[in-house]
Design a protein around this motif. Structure first.
Motif, PDB file in Angstrom:
ATOM      1  N   VAL A  41      31.144  48.815  32.640  1.00  0.00           N
ATOM      2  CA  VAL A  41      32.281  48.109  32.054  1.00  0.00           C
ATOM      3  C   VAL A  41      33.463  49.056  31.876  1.00  0.00           C
ATOM      4  N   GLN A  42      33.158  50.261  31.381  1.00  0.00           N
ATOM      5  CA  GLN A  42      34.201  51.253  31.125  1.00  0.00           C
ATOM      6  C   GLN A  42      34.960  51.598  32.413  1.00  0.00           C
ATOM      7  N   ARG A  43      34.202  51.818  33.494  1.00  0.00           N
ATOM      8  CA  ARG A  43      34.863  52.164  34.762  1.00  0.00           C
ATOM      9  C   ARG A  43      35.626  50.989  35.342  1.00  0.00           C
ATOM     10  N   THR A  44      35.059  49.780  35.210  1.00  0.00           N
ATOM     11  CA  THR A  44      35.751  48.595  35.718  1.00  0.00           C
ATOM     12  C   THR A  44      37.068  48.391  34.966  1.00  0.00           C
ATOM     13  N   ARG A  45      37.000  48.505  33.648  1.00  0.00           N
ATOM     14  CA  ARG A  45      38.193  48.343  32.814  1.00  0.00           C
ATOM     15  C   ARG A  45      39.272  49.340  33.219  1.00  0.00           C
ATOM     16  N   GLN A  46      38.830  50.573  33.473  1.00  0.00           N
ATOM     17  CA  GLN A  46      39.792  51.608  33.844  1.00  0.00           C
ATOM     18  C   GLN A  46      40.488  51.269  35.163  1.00  0.00           C
ATOM     19  N   ARG A  47      39.704  50.826  36.163  1.00  0.00           N
ATOM     20  CA  ARG A  47      40.303  50.486  37.459  1.00  0.00           C
ATOM     21  C   ARG A  47      41.239  49.295  37.328  1.00  0.00           C
TER      22      ARG A  47
ATOM     23  N   LEU B  35      38.191  40.005  38.620  1.00  0.00           N
ATOM     24  CA  LEU B  35      37.854  40.333  37.226  1.00  0.00           C
ATOM     25  C   LEU B  35      39.097  40.584  36.374  1.00  0.00           C
ATOM     26  N   SER B  36      40.287  40.677  37.006  1.00  0.00           N
ATOM     27  CA  SER B  36      41.492  41.048  36.263  1.00  0.00           C
ATOM     28  C   SER B  36      41.732  40.126  35.087  1.00  0.00           C
ATOM     29  N   GLY B  37      41.391  38.852  35.261  1.00  0.00           N
ATOM     30  CA  GLY B  37      41.614  37.875  34.202  1.00  0.00           C
ATOM     31  C   GLY B  37      40.894  38.204  32.904  1.00  0.00           C
ATOM     32  N   LEU B  38      39.829  39.004  33.016  1.00  0.00           N
ATOM     33  CA  LEU B  38      39.038  39.324  31.819  1.00  0.00           C
ATOM     34  C   LEU B  38      39.634  40.493  31.034  1.00  0.00           C
ATOM     35  N   LEU B  39      40.603  41.176  31.660  1.00  0.00           N
ATOM     36  CA  LEU B  39      41.115  42.394  31.040  1.00  0.00           C
ATOM     37  C   LEU B  39      41.855  42.111  29.747  1.00  0.00           C
ATOM     38  N   GLY B  40      42.665  41.052  29.771  1.00  0.00           N
ATOM     39  CA  GLY B  40      43.457  40.750  28.592  1.00  0.00           C
ATOM     40  C   GLY B  40      42.653  40.110  27.473  1.00  0.00           C
ATOM     41  N   GLY B  41      41.473  39.612  27.783  1.00  0.00           N
ATOM     42  CA  GLY B  41      40.693  38.847  26.805  1.00  0.00           C
ATOM     43  C   GLY B  41      39.981  39.720  25.778  1.00  0.00           C
TER      44      GLY B  41
ATOM     45  N   THR C 273      42.890  48.434  34.670  1.00  0.00           N
ATOM     46  CA  THR C 273      44.087  48.914  33.961  1.00  0.00           C
ATOM     47  C   THR C 273      45.004  49.655  34.924  1.00  0.00           C
ATOM     48  N   GLU C 274      44.395  50.358  35.876  1.00  0.00           N
ATOM     49  CA  GLU C 274      45.182  51.088  36.876  1.00  0.00           C
ATOM     50  C   GLU C 274      45.762  50.156  37.937  1.00  0.00           C
ATOM     51  N   GLY C 275      45.418  48.843  37.827  1.00  0.00           N
ATOM     52  CA  GLY C 275      46.033  47.872  38.718  1.00  0.00           C
ATOM     53  C   GLY C 275      45.186  47.427  39.893  1.00  0.00           C
TER      54      GLY C 275
END
Lengths: 354, 354
Positions: B215-221, B230-236, B223-225
């Protein structure tokens, strides 16, 4: 050539006795050890690799016969029957279940040789067979630095990095005869990490913590222009720059040499963290020729402290407190003593192959 | 609350029987297992951490009494005397020799609690005590994916990375009760390496190969764009992006998700190289919730193949050929089955503490 083994007087030899046979690339050590670890007789003979394995087994047998005759005539042992078994250590890769040397780089003309059974036939004794790293570990565990430990990891820092692991009194030999190869744990995953000079994979402990690794890193820094009393060795023969020279320079305060030793400690601290988090042995023993003067020398102490510091940074307080990192104390005798002790262990707990 | 355990019909129950008690942060599993591994009765009760450990031990005792009454009345077991011992698994840090929970993060009000002896008193049986990772490993070794192996390493990929090591049939529990903590081996020494979300050291396997690490690595990528479904889950909410979501996205061909899974395999391949070069177990078993669909799913197969590829790149041909990497197959039952099996092992080889 007549054999002239050294006969060692002990106060009270305790039978049964065990042969400890430690086969290396240049020499073969042969000791007769009693069941409390006293050596009754010892001889070292040259390996003479190129003459072949059969010849070496025959010469081992000759030494064994000579020792038996000498000890029998001076009354040290009453009968050959008091000798219960033999232990045999050799360099890998090997196949422990079948007793074969497979492809030891130091013994190129001995590959795929059934050394265990050939020695058993010549000596007419059951033979317990071990990798040399595990043999040395068992020696330190039985009689040396780890004699009060229940579990122990030995790292031997020499031309390469060998290892031996004992968990609750039992050696970790591995399903493919590749257990305890601690020099091959990965400590740096980078694609540009150091390559092991012995053909192991990239980024493995051996490439950083062996004498070869120390020389390689020193050479690199010197080539890059580092200021050091060792610079004079750079232009010379490849054999002139050694880990011993690095140690000697460090003794005189050479900054590059001290830095190289500190870096070696750093990498070992990382590797030891991994080994402790896997095995939690309570005891890490550093053997091999590269001990930077050992525990009685300020450089050896600095080396040990550097290892402990990096380990402390990476582990948990109670695990750090419950782990001792120390130097081995049997030196080059650990191997023959270890296989004798392992033969004793197998003889008293199970019946080894003859 | 009356206990209503599930009673499971087996053709031929083979006494003696063993309790398997698996204590976790949210639930406690209680099974009665016969000596060939058949479960005769099972119940899961809530842990209710805040009510304290004494209360939980009492509720375990109530379930045990209810199961004994039910099995006694239907003739499944003839007498309580057929139950020989209990096994108890719990999260660490713990102290195995004294039977104390020390400081398990999931059970903050149970620290420094003598759980082994309290359970032994309540059940009036000897209790064998294990770390939960080693418990699961013993379960897979006795009855699961490793049932044909002589040695085995289990890596459990869940919120963290747990582990369990068995060498020649014996668990590696460690001198400080910290053996087999394979999630804490160092796979990246860099000062900027990933930090474990659970407070372990930097660059340790857990930070890379756990669901939290994924999760941590996915979130980081993201965030880096990175471009991903999965991008839709970033703001949630922080809880929306999970390893399961990464797996589901990978199933639909999401490139970032596939890349994250491949990277996880890469790091596991490095960690497994180190474990194999230390232990040479012949068998590596991957358990835990994060199995990317397991062996019957293309993503699970890709994950396994990625691990094997990195291991192959870093080891020797014969060691690669002699090592199997596979998924666990007991799921969440491995823990209670494992401690029951370990109780059986201790009962038949030595007398555990009561």
């Amino acid at each position: 050539m007549a054999s002239s083994p050294e006969i060692i007087a002990v106060n009270q030899a305790e039978p049964p006795f065990y042969w400890g046979l430690d086969v290396g690339g240049t020499g073969i050590k042969i000791g007769l050890v009693d069941q409390v670890g006293q050596t009754l007789a010892f001889e070292k003979i040259p390996t003479r690799e190129s003459e072949g394995a059969d010849s070496a087994v025959e010469r081992i047998g000759d030494v064994v016969d000579a020792i038996k005759a000498r000890l029998g005539s001076n009354g040290q042992i009453a009968a050959a029957g008091q000798i219960a078994a033999a232990g045999l250590g050799a360099p890998g890769p090997m196949d422990l279940p079948t007793g074969y040397l497979v492809a030891p780089p130091q013994l190129p003309s001995w590959w795929n040789y059934p050394i265990r059974d050939r020695v058993a036939e010549r000596l007419q004794l059951p033979v317990s067979f071990l990798n040399d790293g595990n043999a040395a570990a068992y020696g330190e565990f039985w009689l040396g630095s780890g004699r009060d430990d229940s579990s122990m990891v030995l790292l031997t820092l020499g031309t390469g990095v060998g290892g031996g692991i004992i968990v609750d009194g039992e050696l970790v030999n591995g399903v493919n005869s590749f257990g305890s190869e601690c020099g091959h744990i990965v400590i740096d995953p980078s694609p540009t990490a150091q390559l092991c000079v012995w053909g192991g994979g990239r980024g493995q402990l051996e490439a950083y913590a062996s004498a070869s690794g120390v020389v390689q890193r020193t050479r690199q820094r010197l080539t890059e222009g580092a200021d050091s009393s060792l610079s004079g060795l750079l232009g010379g023969e490849n054999t002139e720059l050694t880990a011993k020279r690095v140690y000697e320079a460090a003794l005189k305060g050479d900054e590059l040499a001290l830095k190289i030793i500190d870096e070696t400690a750093y990498w070992l601290g990382i590797g030891i963290t991994t080994l402790v988090h896997t095995l939690d042995p309570g005891s890490i023993v550093l053997g091999g020729a590269m001990n930077f003067g050992g525990v009685d020398c300020a450089i050896g102490q600095r080396f040990l402290a550097g290892i402990a510091l990096e380990f402390k940074n990476r582990t948990f307080d109670n695990v750090f407190a419950g782990t001792t990192i120390k130097f081995a104390n049997l030196g080059a005798d650990a191997g023959y003593l270890g296989v004798a002790g392992f033969a004793r262990h197998e003889h008293t707990t199970k019946q080894p192959a003859i």
